[in-house]
Motif scaffolding. Structure first.
Motif, PDB file in Angstrom:
ATOM      1  N   GLY A  77      37.329 -20.695 -11.333  1.00 12.70           N
ATOM      2  CA  GLY A  77      36.232 -19.948 -10.734  1.00 12.70           C
ATOM      3  C   GLY A  77      36.687 -18.698 -10.011  1.00 12.70           C
ATOM      4  O   GLY A  77      35.925 -17.732  -9.892  1.00 12.70           O
ATOM      5  N   ALA A 135      33.084 -22.558 -14.802  1.00  9.64           N
ATOM      6  CA  ALA A 135      32.912 -21.518 -13.799  1.00  9.64           C
ATOM      7  C   ALA A 135      31.861 -20.502 -14.228  1.00  9.64           C
ATOM      8  O   ALA A 135      31.071 -20.027 -13.408  1.00  9.64           O
ATOM      9  CB  ALA A 135      34.251 -20.816 -13.548  1.00  9.64           C
ATOM     10  N   SER A 181      36.123 -22.537  -7.935  1.00 12.91           N
ATOM     11  CA  SER A 181      34.884 -21.906  -8.401  1.00 12.91           C
ATOM     12  C   SER A 181      33.879 -21.797  -7.269  1.00 12.91           C
ATOM     13  O   SER A 181      33.292 -20.738  -7.025  1.00 12.91           O
ATOM     14  CB  SER A 181      34.283 -22.723  -9.553  1.00 12.91           C
ATOM     15  OG  SER A 181      35.163 -22.780 -10.652  1.00 12.91           O
TER      16      SER A 181
END
Length: 245
Positions: A77, A135, A181
């Motif tokens: 992420g 993500a 993320s």
């Protein structure tokens, strides 16, 4: 085969399409990094950028594993949030210079719409890795909320995305990739606006040349995502690893 006439064509496929374009882009990045850095360092930088770990030697892999930083070599992420943040800031600044867009659809909403294909393209660029797709899914949900101009909806969307993902795969609750993320997204949604307000309160940013303002916005977005994930990286680095792990 010495005689081409003896060959039988089983299937013809056209060379082209998004997959080929992404592979060419990856190859261009691979060659650029390879020219700029020694082989061992280039392999690590390439892993950070694309998640491609084939060139990393076993010694470096073991060092990252012992340090608890193996997850940094996979696209997570943090990568997606930085890409999305840079795209949003750059597009918002560019579209904001158009009075027609500003008075119509709005520069912020237009930048979100244009950032979506860039985020999706990045998932393809890194080869559609599961961590990247996860993500990107979260980022798309947040971008949709941002397009509605509801800050609270963006934070709620992050919470719902986490709930859905953890309900689908409970093992992801302790996964550093998911934590990165979430941390990176919260950095862009909470820390970046806070930093922007503090900087504008202390400096006349609007009087700066446009290049400095754009550079500040890009650097601020990247710093926000990075700072928000520092506790996660520090925690992962402090977790002891046994030699047999």
């Amino acid at each position: 085969v010495s005689d081409p006439a003896r060959c039988v064509v089983l299937e013809r496929r056209a060379v082209g399409g998004p997959a080929v374009l992404m592979e060419r882009a990856r190859d261009a990045v691979r060659q650029a990094i390879g020219r700029a850095l020694p082989a061992d360092r280039a392999a690590i930088v390439l892993a950070f950028a694309t998640g491609e770990q084939a060139g990393i030697g076993p010694t470096d892999v073991e060092v990252f594993r012992i340090a608890g930083l193996s997850h940094l070599m996979a696209v997570s992420g943090l990568n997606v949030a930085i890409i999305a943040g840079l795209a949003l800031v750059g597009l918002r600044w560019l579209l904001g210079r158009s009075a027609w867009i500003g008075l119509g659809f709005g520069a912020e909403r237009a930048s979100v719409v244009l950032a979506v294909p860039l985020v999706v393209a990045y998932a393809g660029f890194v080869g559609g890795q599961p961590s990247a797709l996860r993500a990107v899914l979260m980022m798309l949900v947040v971008l949709l909320a941002v397009a509605l101009r509801r800050q609270a909806d963006a934070l709620t969307s992050v919470a719902w995305a986490v709930i859905v993902l953890v309900a689908w795969r409970p093992s992801w609750a302790g996964d550093p990739g998911l934590q990165l993320s979430v941390g990176a997204l919260l950095g862009l949604l909470v820390l970046d606006p806070w930093l922007a307000a503090r900087i504008e309160a202390r400096a006349r940013v609007e009087a700066w040349p446009w290049l400095l303002r754009a550079g500040l916005a890009v650097g601020r977005a990247s710093a926000s995502a990075t700072l928000a994930t520092l506790p996660i990286v520090a925690w992962a680095n402090s977790v002891p690893h046994s030699p047999s792990a």
